[in-house]
Design an enzyme around this catalytic site. Structure first.
Site, PDB file in Angstrom:
ATOM      1  N   GLY A 151       0.833  -1.207   0.000  1.00 15.61           N
ATOM      2  CA  GLY A 151       0.000   0.000   0.000  1.00 15.61           C
ATOM      3  C   GLY A 151       0.859   1.246   0.000  1.00 15.61           C
ATOM      4  O   GLY A 151       2.045   1.180  -0.304  1.00 15.61           O
ATOM      5  N   ASN A 152       0.269   2.377   0.320  1.00 12.05           N
ATOM      6  CA  ASN A 152       1.045   3.616   0.430  1.00 12.05           C
ATOM      7  C   ASN A 152       0.408   4.523   1.478  1.00 12.05           C
ATOM      8  O   ASN A 152      -0.624   4.183   2.047  1.00 12.05           O
ATOM      9  CB  ASN A 152       1.163   4.308  -0.933  1.00 12.05           C
TER      10      ASN A 152
END
Ligand code: CTP
Length: 398
Positions: free
Chosen positions: A208-209
């Site tokens: 993810g980020n």
């Protein structure tokens, strides 16, 4: 913009009342006429004298003024106002307002108001999160009132979280914006992506980020405030939407987001792609949790499909397409390349080298580069104000 506009402000019992004098000054400086209405409890938080000096006329809190024997007609007050702002709005007054209880001048004026009504809630975190309060906010919006959503931050109780009334400078911007020349965006259908995507490695892990979704949600809210119908496609975030003009679809992966956007884009007038979409995803998602066996571990990734680039290929002449570029080096060149390669009308550039910009901040610093070669640089601002700048540009180009 505000010259001669009659703005009524209803103040209810909350500590955030101390911020209203600043708002009154800002409105007066722009030429607005301000009439203050106070509940009895509000007087414990802010003195009528301070407010009447700043507003330049007596504040009103009773329907019948025993001293002068005069009658303060709520119907007249409501009819005279071009806009009625209720700020701060306490949980108690909100509950009354949403259910038609009108036991003071602030609330009788609300029930009689035909002008646009804005409300800025202010309360403690637990009161704000309570399902009843959340239902009341939705009800007020369903009845056509405009929410000025509270911020997260330190609260007077010592708790930290949502419930802090929006800052007076931003309430002022929102009001000013409302009176701007007629928007082109009323009833337009707008697709917007926001937040991160999660690419599953196995049932418990993902790539993810750090995107919070704040920027995209602020744009969605600003578009809805201008009368647009918004299709918000959101990756996993902790944010909620309240406006009945925003329809939200939750997605997880880049592929989910791609499928929904491709499906919805043909019927939209405008698309704003603010999501931080993963460029790569695991080639294979394991169906069972991967066990720790070796000292190193290699994960093979494959490219995801670029949603924005695909929409750029499909875009018709009467559609606007807006993208974002988050860069750490050669910012302007990279943004210009994306603008051209993805066939965009304009691109919003954030540089991670600017302090306070990009992910994890409530503020952002942007430049807008359009396909005619115009570049506008903006200062560091709260994301809600940045959203106003971006939506102004959309409005101008549409
Ligand atoms: N974007 C998208 N779909 C993807 C990747 C990006 O729609 N699979 C969109 C983003 O929402 C953003 C824009 O493309 O509006 C730019 O994203 P960014 O990650 O900065 O650029 P990329 O084109 O992916 O290039 P790079 O990561 O190499 O900088």
């Amino acid at each position: 913009m505000l010259k001669g506009k009659k703005i009524a402000i209803g103040i209810t019992g909350s500590i955030a009342a101390y911020k209203i004098p600043l708002l009154v000054r800002l409105l007066k400086k722009e030429g607005a006429e301000v009439q203050i209405l106070l509940t009895d409890v509000a007087k414990d938080f802010i003195t009528p004298l301070t407010l009447s000096v700043l507003a330049g006329n007596p504040v009103l809190s009773e329907s019948f003024d025993k001293k002068t024997g005069s009658w303060n007609s709520h119907v007249e007050l409501a009819n005279q106002a071009d806009l009625y702002l209720i700020a701060p709005l306490s949980a108690n007054s909100m509950a009354k307002m949403s259910h038609g209880i009108a036991d003071n001048l602030v609330l009788t004026t609300y029930l009689a108001a035909k002008c646009p009504v804005f409300f800025a809630p202010a309360m403690d975190l637990d009161m704000y999160k309570h399902p009843t309060t959340q239902e009341n906010i939705k009800l007020l919006q369903l009845h056509g009132n405009h929410l000025i959503s509270p911020n997260e931050g330190e609260l007077a109780s010592g708790l930290c979280g949502a419930g802090r009334m929006e800052e007076p400078e931003i309430i002022f911007e929102i009001i000013k914006n409302f009176f701007k020349k007629k928007t082109q965006l009323s009833n337009k259908k707008i697709l917007i992506t926001a937040g991160p995507t999660y690419e599953a490695i196995d049932p418990v892990r993902f790539i993810g980020n750090h995107s919070s979704g704040l920027m995209g949600y602020a744009i969605a809210e600003e578009l809805a405030n201008r009368g647009a119908n918004v299709e918000l496609i959101s990756g996993p975030t902790s944010l909620s939407v309240f406006s009945p003009r925003i329809s939200k679809t939750d997605v997880v992966s880049a592929k989910d987001m791609f499928d929904v956007c491709i499906n919805k884009f043909p019927e939209c007038d405008i698309a704003v792609m603010s999501a931080a979409v993963a460029d790569y995803t695991p080639e294979k998602t394991e169906s069972n949790k991967i066990k720790k066996k070796t000292d190193d571990f290699l994960l093979k990734l494959k490219a995801t499909k670029d949603i924005l680039a695909q929409l750029g290929k499909q875009k018709k002449d009467n559609q606007l397409l807006i993208g974002f570029a988050l860069e750490t080096e050669n910012e302007l060149d990279n943004a210009k390349k994306k603008l051209k390669n993805k066939n965009l009308d304009f691109i919003v550039l954030n540089s991670l080298t600017d302090k306070g910009a990009g992910f994890k901040h409530k503020t952002n610093k942007i430049s807008i580069i359009d396909n005619k070669g115009n570049i506008s640089d903006f200062t560091l601002k709260d994301k809600k104000r940045v959203a106003i700048d971006i939506v102004d540009k959309i409005d101008e180009l549409f």
